[in-house]
Design an enzyme around this catalytic site. Structure first.
Site, PDB file in Angstrom:
ATOM      1  N   CYS A  68       0.831  -1.214   0.000  1.00 17.42           N
ATOM      2  CA  CYS A  68       0.000   0.000   0.000  1.00 17.42           C
ATOM      3  C   CYS A  68       0.863   1.260   0.000  1.00 17.42           C
ATOM      4  O   CYS A  68       2.019   1.243  -0.439  1.00 17.42           O
ATOM      5  CB  CYS A  68      -0.973  -0.017   1.174  1.00 17.42           C
ATOM      6  SG  CYS A  68      -2.389   1.099   0.930  1.00 17.42           S
TER       7      CYS A  68
ATOM      8  N   ASP B 170      -3.273   1.337  10.142  1.00 21.18           N
ATOM      9  CA  ASP B 170      -4.425   2.219  10.322  1.00 21.18           C
ATOM     10  C   ASP B 170      -4.863   2.227  11.778  1.00 21.18           C
ATOM     11  O   ASP B 170      -5.341   3.236  12.289  1.00 21.18           O
ATOM     12  CB  ASP B 170      -5.569   1.789   9.413  1.00 21.18           C
ATOM     13  CG  ASP B 170      -5.188   1.982   7.954  1.00 21.18           C
ATOM     14  OD1 ASP B 170      -4.452   1.119   7.419  1.00 21.18           O
ATOM     15  OD2 ASP B 170      -5.557   3.012   7.376  1.00 21.18           O
TER      16      ASP B 170
END
Ligand SMILES: O=P(O)(O)OC[C@H]1O[C@H](OP(=O)(O)O)[C@H](O)[C@@H]1O
Length: 323
Positions: A136, A205
């Protein structure tokens, strides 16, 4: 208490977070803090909120709720809202506005500093000549690689494209700009390339109290493969990624995104009656992660709970809740 429609900049920021024009846990957090400052300026500028401290406070809470409802997984978002709203103080609107604007500025500065500091910690784990694999696009992970380059180390990267949104392309560009030779691969090629890799570096996250790392879908599979190949994997995560609610047994909600990110409407039509699911994140159990790198140093995942307690106490206030 009257209903408050948040000011335009808040609604715009919320929309941009929901559509992922603004994305990445740290970037979302600073955009949310800045949107609260905009709300404070707008609320102090006119209408009933300009002269009524209670109405001003209510409008700030409403703005925070609008921002909170955009995406569920990255805890940096509620942590940013908490940071700013818990510092809102004053008996009149002018003082209230100033306290919010100051807290927002302090939060954003702290975020930038934390990323720089954790970058140096993560860089110390990398050696001259290392090849890293990324997943990512994480500004915290990039900070580690960039700091290693700044330390004079020569680093190469194997970058996973990261379906379905291909944020790996952003990472590839950023690393190329930093002078790092990049090889871009499809996600399913990761295991094959692990043999050529010295470290896997990912972001987060949210981090749960048990040390579980919630990050972009595919992280857990990558971590299991890395362990099997004996390649160390680290998570680069500022402490605003620590999820205080997990201290009291809550789990982290995994965002399910639209199927159109996975399959275009025409192909969908052709396939017909099948389910398509699009979870945006997964959980990597602590036993598959070698280290969590924060601005306060690196931690074995299982010990992160101590830092979480120190920084967030036993619970997570919701200062945006309606009174
Ligand atoms: O805070 P930084 O390190 O920039 O990013 C952390 C994480 O945020 C991203 O989520 P998304 O792309 O917003 O779904 C990725 O999962 C990335 O690893």
């Amino acid at each position: 208490m009257p209903e408050h429609e948040p000011a335009v900049p808040v609604r715009e920021t919320a929309e941009e977070i929901a559509t992922m024009e603004i994305r990445g846990a740290a970037t979302i957090a600073s955009a949310a803090a800045e949107a609260l400052a905009e709300q404070a300026r707008a609320a102090a500028d006119g209408g009933p909120t300009a002269s009524d401290p209670a109405a001003f406070r209510a409008s700030m809470r409403a703005a925070a709720r609008t921002l909170r409802e955009t995406r569920p997984t990255a805890v940096s978002l509620p942590n940013a809202l908490r940071y700013v709203l818990q510092r809102m103080e004053g008996d009149d609107v002018d003082r209230l506005r100033r306290s919010v604007v100051d807290a927002s500025g302090a939060f954003v500065r702290q975020l930038d500093r934390a990323q720089e500091d954790l970058g140096r910690v993560g860089a110390n784990r990398l050696a001259d000549g290392d090849t890293v694999m990324t997943h990512c696009h994480s500004t915290d992970a990039l900070a580690c690689i960039e700091a290693a380059v700044d330390q004079g180390k020569s680093i190469s990267a194997v970058v996973k494209e990261t379906r379905p949104r291909q944020q790996g392309h952003i990472t590839a560009e950023a690393l190329r700009d930093a002078g790092v030779p990049v090889t871009l691969i499809v996600d399913s090629a990761a295991r094959r390339y692990l043999d050529e890799v010295d470290h896997v570096v990912v972001g987060a996250d949210s981090i749960a109290a048990d040390g579980g790392v919630i990050n972009k879908i595919g992280t857990s599979g990558l971590a299991v493969n890395a362990r099997e190949r004996g390649v160390p994997i680290m998570t680069a995560a500022q402490t605003i990624k620590l999820h205080p609610e997990t201290l009291t047994g809550h789990t982290v909600e995994i965002e399910m995104r639209d199927e159109t990110e996975v399959i275009d409407p025409e192909a969908r039509e052709e396939i017909g009656e099948v389910a398509v699911e699009n979870p945006a994140f997964d959980v990597t159990p602590p036993r598959y992660m070698d280290a969590i790198v924060t601005e306060q140093g690196q931690f074995p995942p299982e010990s992160i709970v101590t830092l979480m307690r120190e920084l967030f106490g036993e619970g997570a206030a919701e200062p945006w809740a309606e009174p």
